[in-house]
Each structure stands twice: as C-alpha cells, then as structure tokens.
Design a protein around this motif. Structure first.
Motif, short mmCIF file in Angstrom:
data_model
loop_
_atom_site.label_atom_id
_atom_site.label_comp_id
_atom_site.label_asym_id
_atom_site.label_seq_id
_atom_site.Cartn_x
_atom_site.Cartn_y
_atom_site.Cartn_z
N ASN A 1 4.99 5.25 -3.10
CA ASN A 1 3.79 5.82 -3.71
C ASN A 1 3.55 5.16 -5.07
O ASN A 1 4.38 4.38 -5.55
N SER A 2 2.44 5.49 -5.68
CA SER A 2 2.04 4.81 -6.91
C SER A 2 3.05 5.00 -8.04
O SER A 2 3.17 4.14 -8.93
N GLN B 1 0.82 -1.20 0.00
CA GLN B 1 0.00 0.00 0.00
C GLN B 1 0.86 1.25 0.00
O GLN B 1 2.01 1.23 0.49
N ALA B 2 0.31 2.33 -0.51
CA ALA B 2 1.03 3.60 -0.49
C ALA B 2 1.41 3.96 0.94
O ALA B 2 0.62 3.76 1.87
N VAL C 1 2.53 -0.62 -6.11
CA VAL C 1 2.09 0.19 -4.98
C VAL C 1 0.65 0.61 -5.23
O VAL C 1 0.34 1.26 -6.23
N SER C 2 -0.23 0.20 -4.32
CA SER C 2 -1.64 0.53 -4.47
C SER C 2 -1.95 1.79 -3.67
O SER C 2 -1.46 1.99 -2.56
N SER C 3 -2.79 2.63 -4.25
CA SER C 3 -3.13 3.90 -3.58
C SER C 3 -4.43 3.78 -2.81
O SER C 3 -5.13 2.79 -2.89
#
Length: 124
Positions: free
Chosen positions: A86-87, A12-13, A122-124
């Motif tokens: 981050n994404s 995750q972010a 990376v998921s936001s």
C-alpha cells in the motif's frame, strides 16, 4: 564490507515486490540481518529481521502477514517478499547486518553494516 539492496521499483497498490540484499557469504554467515525503511521526512523504521540460522524472525506490526523475510547463507543473500503493498510502504528500503547472530531487534543501533538502499514506490 558492502551490502547491496536491490529489487525496488514502482508497483500498484495491492501488488508485490521481492527485495534482495547481497553481501559476501562471510559477512552474512554469522550475523542476523534486518530490513529497515525510510520515507521522506520520516525516521528510519524497522521492517523485519532474521537470525543467521533463520530460526528467529521478527516483523514490525505494520508488515506482519504481508512481508516475509528469508535468507540463503550460501548465496550471501537475504530476501524480503512484500505482498499486498500500500502507499504507506513507499520508502527507501535498506538492509543491515547485525552485530550478533541472533540480533533481530528493531533498533538500528543493533546493526553494524548498512547498505545503500533501494526505492520502493507504491502507487494508489
């Protein structure tokens, strides 16, 4: 000569991951090593590099203060600690051994051996 990158995954972010790049100790012992990344549809991008004695480290502006490169020559391993992801960090990450002990430049042309890469999402 084979380099193997590992440690990628889904995060995750704001999270962290540590990538590893392994090769024979002989391969790494006298070479600078760098990390690059390539996102879909984009050119390969320099991330970080470390000289063979770890006395010189070079980072892309986009990762300064968030990523840390380190190495253990006895283990033939170079690490990339990635924090506050981050994404825009989503990419396949590749490691490469440079032609010289102090070649920590950003150009892919400075690197002789390349690994297969490991995917970081990376998921936001």
């Amino acid at each position: 000569v084979q380099l193997q990158a590992s440690g990628g995954g889904l995060v995750q972010a704001g999270g962290s991951l540590t990538l590893s790049c392994t090769a024979s100790a002989r391969t790494f012992s006298n070479n600078a090593v760098g990390w690059f990344r390539q996102a879909p549809g984009k050119e390969r991008e320099f991330v970080a590099a470390v000289s063979w004695r770890s006395d010189t480290k070079n980072y892309a502006d986009s990762v300064k203060g968030r990523f840390t490169i380190s190495r253990d020559n006895a283990k033939g391993t170079v690490y990339l600690q990635m924090d506050n992801l981050n994404s825009e960090d989503t990419a396949v990450y590749l490691c490469a051994a440079a032609f010289s002990p102090y070649g920590t430049g950003a150009s892919p042309a400075s690197y002789r051996y390349w690994g297969q890469g490991t995917l970081v999402t990376v998921s936001s």
